[in-house]
Design a protein around this motif. Sequence first.
Motif, short mmCIF file in Angstrom:
data_model
loop_
_atom_site.label_atom_id
_atom_site.label_comp_id
_atom_site.label_asym_id
_atom_site.label_seq_id
_atom_site.Cartn_x
_atom_site.Cartn_y
_atom_site.Cartn_z
N GLY A 243 0.77 -1.22 0.00
CA GLY A 243 0.00 0.00 0.00
C GLY A 243 0.81 1.28 0.00
O GLY A 243 2.01 1.28 0.21
N ASP A 244 0.11 2.42 -0.23
CA ASP A 244 0.70 3.74 -0.42
C ASP A 244 1.79 3.65 -1.49
O ASP A 244 2.99 3.61 -1.20
N THR A 291 -1.50 -4.15 -2.64
CA THR A 291 -2.73 -4.00 -1.86
C THR A 291 -2.91 -2.51 -1.60
O THR A 291 -1.93 -1.78 -1.47
N PRO A 292 -4.15 -2.02 -1.57
CA PRO A 292 -4.34 -0.57 -1.45
C PRO A 292 -4.08 -0.06 -0.04
O PRO A 292 -4.35 -0.73 0.95
N GLY A 293 -3.54 1.16 0.03
CA GLY A 293 -3.35 1.84 1.30
C GLY A 293 -4.32 2.99 1.43
O GLY A 293 -5.18 3.22 0.56
N GLU A 296 -4.59 5.32 -1.44
CA GLU A 296 -5.32 4.84 -2.61
C GLU A 296 -6.83 4.80 -2.36
O GLU A 296 -7.62 4.99 -3.29
N TYR A 310 -6.72 3.37 -8.48
CA TYR A 310 -6.10 2.07 -8.16
C TYR A 310 -6.71 0.96 -9.02
O TYR A 310 -5.99 0.13 -9.61
N ARG A 321 -8.87 -5.60 -4.23
CA ARG A 321 -8.51 -5.03 -2.93
C ARG A 321 -8.22 -6.14 -1.92
O ARG A 321 -7.19 -6.13 -1.27
N SER A 336 -7.66 -5.69 2.85
CA SER A 336 -7.86 -4.25 2.72
C SER A 336 -8.16 -3.64 4.08
O SER A 336 -9.26 -3.82 4.63
N HIS A 373 -2.00 -2.99 4.43
CA HIS A 373 -1.35 -1.69 4.61
C HIS A 373 -1.15 -1.35 6.08
O HIS A 373 -0.03 -1.28 6.57
#
Length: 552
Positions: A243-244, A291-293, A296, A310, A321, A336, A373
Amino acid sequence: MFLRWITVLVVSWATVSTLEEISSGVPGSIEEALSFVGDEMELRSSADHDPVTDIHYNWTMDDWIREKYVNASSGKCGSEIDLMDQLYPQPTQVRLAFTRDPSEMTITWTTKDHHEKNVVRYGLSPEVAMMNFVSYSISHRYTFGNYTEDPCPYSYTSGFIHEALLINLLPGKRYYYQIESNGRNTTLGSNYSFVANPGPGSDVPIKVIHIGDVGIFGTSVMVTKQIMDRMDTNDFHSVIHCGDISYANYYSPDAELCGENIRQRWAKQEVWDTWGVMVEPVTRSVPYMVTPGNHELDMWDSTRENNTIYSKRFIMPGNERYYSFGLGMVHFLSVSTDESIDVNSTQHVWLDRTLTYLNQNRDKWPWIVTFQHRPIYNSNSKHKIWKGRVFNTSSRYPNPEIRGWPKDYNDLLLKHKVDLVLNGHVHHYERTWPVRDNVTVSTSYDNAKDPIHITCGHGGKSLYMLEKDYETNRYDHMDKPVYVSDRNNTVWGHCELEFVDHRTVKHLMYVTGEKGPRVNMTITRDRSAAIASHHSLLVLLLAVLGHVSLSS
């Protein structure tokens, strides 16, 4: 994202037509966009290399680099590197990713324009004429920003993002590929390659890199170069980014004109393009799983991206996600953390069912690893332990509640005997002991029985040292909790895992500017109980079936 790929298998060994060569040299604007490394970066533009995408860094940690980008005494990452000011016709931002099927691989790339023919040729030989498989891509683009009157107007139209699916890959084999898109190709005689997934039940040792919180800062380049150097001498199977990713929530020197705490109203999409070019030497060679942070997904922290960008720039399995994929003897699950995981949530139901299935097949995937994240074990004085969020109507951008953290998630980790939990978000390195809760820990990694949490959030963004913070005036460590084994908030770098066999994994942490690992330790698991349990269930099932057969 539902992908309608059309894959053509060319079964004959016909000669592939020679593709148009690129001989125009390095475009000046690309050279300027990468000028942050000055004379220390070599752009190879011979007849055998694409001048845009074949980037090679000859890096030395000179004083001027530190002065321009890095204030090592404070942990500041420095300014962002120069942004790409335009897109280019030839394929760039090439990126590989796994699917849930170990015999597949996805490839994405970006071009300025779109022509009718956008294909990937691939095969077991580096010779183009011997690449007897062809995959046609689907293509899309997006717009982002505000086209009406605004104190801070911004509009962006992406290049064409192409997505192709490679199928019927043989386990563990090296495949060579070449992209033909927009009338150009990627490699001009020197083809890209990757190693296919070894498949479930394989005893092949698995090596992965994991990082978090990278961006496009001078320190981000340092970490990326370090990863490239490691890839020169090691065969890695994947990179996992917790993430990020690009930090497109861009801070502008002119942002005071826009209000909103000197932040622009719209995430700067050119940051994504610049990040895609910066990491391409890595992402075109090994599958890059993300993986999204919060930068995102969160409406405010992503500056209105809110997952939309994303999902357009990355192809991950499932809903992209939270998802899972197997890699040899290891099964990875993306979680997530900016969504609920309480017992009534969709994510909880999915994770519980997936982990149940994996434990029933622990002979195929003896190692189970989640990556996310936000960490649920963390000793940073600001972030602390992630506890989700209650609904806040006074927020500038109201966000939904995020429930179930950390208890409901931690209960699943313990219930299903998850081995490792990989994290980002906190801009430092931290590793726990095998931990059940805040106070119940084992201070040994030999025959560990509980999950071990590893945070590698020092991938490029400013470190959480003694910087000013709007609440506590410090981004410093708390007193060391009992569950923390090791931590460091003064260095940038990346982490690695090598799954040696069914019971041994090595963990390494590398620091920029150092050749050897700063951390090198071994974790072992006793698999006998799990194997015995699986064997007992199998015997019981056979006995029941035998009884039914005899009874009938």
